[in-house]
Design a protein around this motif. Sequence first.
Motif, mmCIF file in Angstrom:
data_model
loop_
_atom_site.group_PDB
_atom_site.id
_atom_site.type_symbol
_atom_site.label_atom_id
_atom_site.label_comp_id
_atom_site.label_asym_id
_atom_site.label_seq_id
_atom_site.Cartn_x
_atom_site.Cartn_y
_atom_site.Cartn_z
ATOM 1 N N THR A 89 0.935 -1.208 0.040
ATOM 2 C CA THR A 89 0.083 0.008 -0.001
ATOM 3 C C THR A 89 0.969 1.252 0.091
ATOM 4 O OG1 THR A 89 -0.151 0.327 2.562
ATOM 5 C CG2 THR A 89 -1.758 -1.192 1.313
ATOM 6 N N GLN A 93 -1.917 5.636 2.854
ATOM 7 C CA GLN A 93 -2.875 4.383 3.267
ATOM 8 C C GLN A 93 -2.292 3.654 4.371
ATOM 9 O OE1 GLN A 93 -3.009 2.067 -0.358
ATOM 10 N NE2 GLN A 93 -5.073 2.791 -0.731
ATOM 11 N N ALA A 97 -4.559 3.735 7.756
ATOM 12 C CA ALA A 97 -5.052 2.407 8.576
ATOM 13 C C ALA A 97 -4.438 2.505 9.862
ATOM 14 C CB ALA A 97 -4.189 1.324 7.638
ATOM 15 N N TRP A 98 -3.386 2.830 10.277
ATOM 16 C CA TRP A 98 -2.996 3.032 11.640
ATOM 17 C C TRP A 98 -4.162 3.749 12.587
ATOM 18 C CZ3 TRP A 98 -2.056 7.087 15.063
ATOM 19 C CH2 TRP A 98 -1.416 6.711 16.220
ATOM 20 N N LEU A 100 -7.205 4.325 11.869
ATOM 21 C CA LEU A 100 -8.335 3.632 11.823
ATOM 22 C C LEU A 100 -8.158 2.419 12.733
ATOM 23 C CD1 LEU A 100 -9.240 3.645 8.038
ATOM 24 C CD2 LEU A 100 -10.346 4.741 9.773
ATOM 25 N N ALA A 101 -7.111 1.788 13.007
ATOM 26 C CA ALA A 101 -6.904 0.744 14.002
ATOM 27 C C ALA A 101 -6.999 1.223 15.417
ATOM 28 C CB ALA A 101 -5.762 -0.032 13.516
ATOM 29 N N ALA A 124 -8.005 3.061 2.184
ATOM 30 C CA ALA A 124 -7.303 2.473 3.458
ATOM 31 C C ALA A 124 -8.086 1.908 4.375
ATOM 32 C CB ALA A 124 -6.550 3.951 4.281
ATOM 33 N N ASP A 125 -9.251 1.964 4.150
ATOM 34 C CA ASP A 125 -10.107 1.377 5.069
ATOM 35 C C ASP A 125 -10.074 -0.098 4.910
ATOM 36 O OD1 ASP A 125 -12.099 1.160 7.072
ATOM 37 O OD2 ASP A 125 -13.854 1.250 5.562
ATOM 38 N N VAL A 127 -7.068 -1.816 4.414
ATOM 39 C CA VAL A 127 -5.800 -2.170 4.697
ATOM 40 C C VAL A 127 -5.704 -2.697 6.199
ATOM 41 C CG1 VAL A 127 -3.237 -1.519 4.954
ATOM 42 C CG2 VAL A 127 -4.727 -0.422 3.069
ATOM 43 N N VAL A 128 -5.180 -3.970 6.371
ATOM 44 C CA VAL A 128 -5.181 -4.502 7.442
ATOM 45 C C VAL A 128 -3.556 -4.509 7.951
ATOM 46 C CG1 VAL A 128 -5.494 -6.717 9.039
ATOM 47 C CG2 VAL A 128 -7.344 -6.109 7.172
#
Length: 158
Positions: A89, A93, A97-98, A100-101, A124-125, A127-128
């Motif tokens: 990514t 992103q 992602a960080w 959102l986590a 990015a939503d 991306v895990v």
Amino acid sequence: MHPVAALQTEYSPSTRDPEVELLPLPVSGIGFVPYSPLGHGFLTGQLTSPADIPDDDWRKTNPRFVGEAFEANLRLVDEVRAVGAEVDTTPAQVALAWLLAQGEDVAPIPGTRRVARVEENTAADGVVLTADQLARLDALTPATGERHNEANVASMDR
Ligand SMILES: NC(=O)c1ccc[n+]([C@@H]2O[C@H](COP(=O)([O-])OP(=O)(O)OC[C@H]3O[C@@H](n4cnc5c(N)ncnc54)[C@H](OP(=O)(O)O)[C@@H]3O)[C@@H](O)[C@H]2O)c1
């Protein structure tokens, strides 16, 4: 009277101020909206030198985008870029992602003038990041330099 629905302040892998007093507060039901989640663009990896910033751009005099601070902050982006390479990514992103986590009630608002970047940032939503990758981003040294220049600070609370 109305309950507080959401709170907005600057938060990103490189600006961690809310972690000191705000995020540990035992509140529920109040959304958290990180603004400038890409460090005003620094975390995207697109800036490689102060010369990349146009003269009429406000960041030209921002303490995080000048001189030795710029160089120090480039090293911070290296780790974001490295995580991005691992999960295929972009650095932007990874930063999103960080964020959102950090919690179900966290909704970052990246700014861009380009549709393609809106799509990239929205993706990015999906991306895990692994626990190890999140921990490496947790451990980043926060950005070098004040968030605002003296002129900005002087205009606050007026
Ligand atoms: N409440 C407040 O006091 C406050 C304060 C500051 C900001 N905000 C809000 O927060 C939001 C975002 O903040 P911000 O614009 O300061 O900073 P930001 O979202 O951290 O970064 C925006 C910068 O990153 C670039 N960018 C965005 N997505 C990118 C991508 N995928 N790849 C490469 N570059 C990318 C943009 O350039 P391009 O435009 O060229 O794509 C722009 O220069 C805005 O809605 C703003 O209104 C609120």
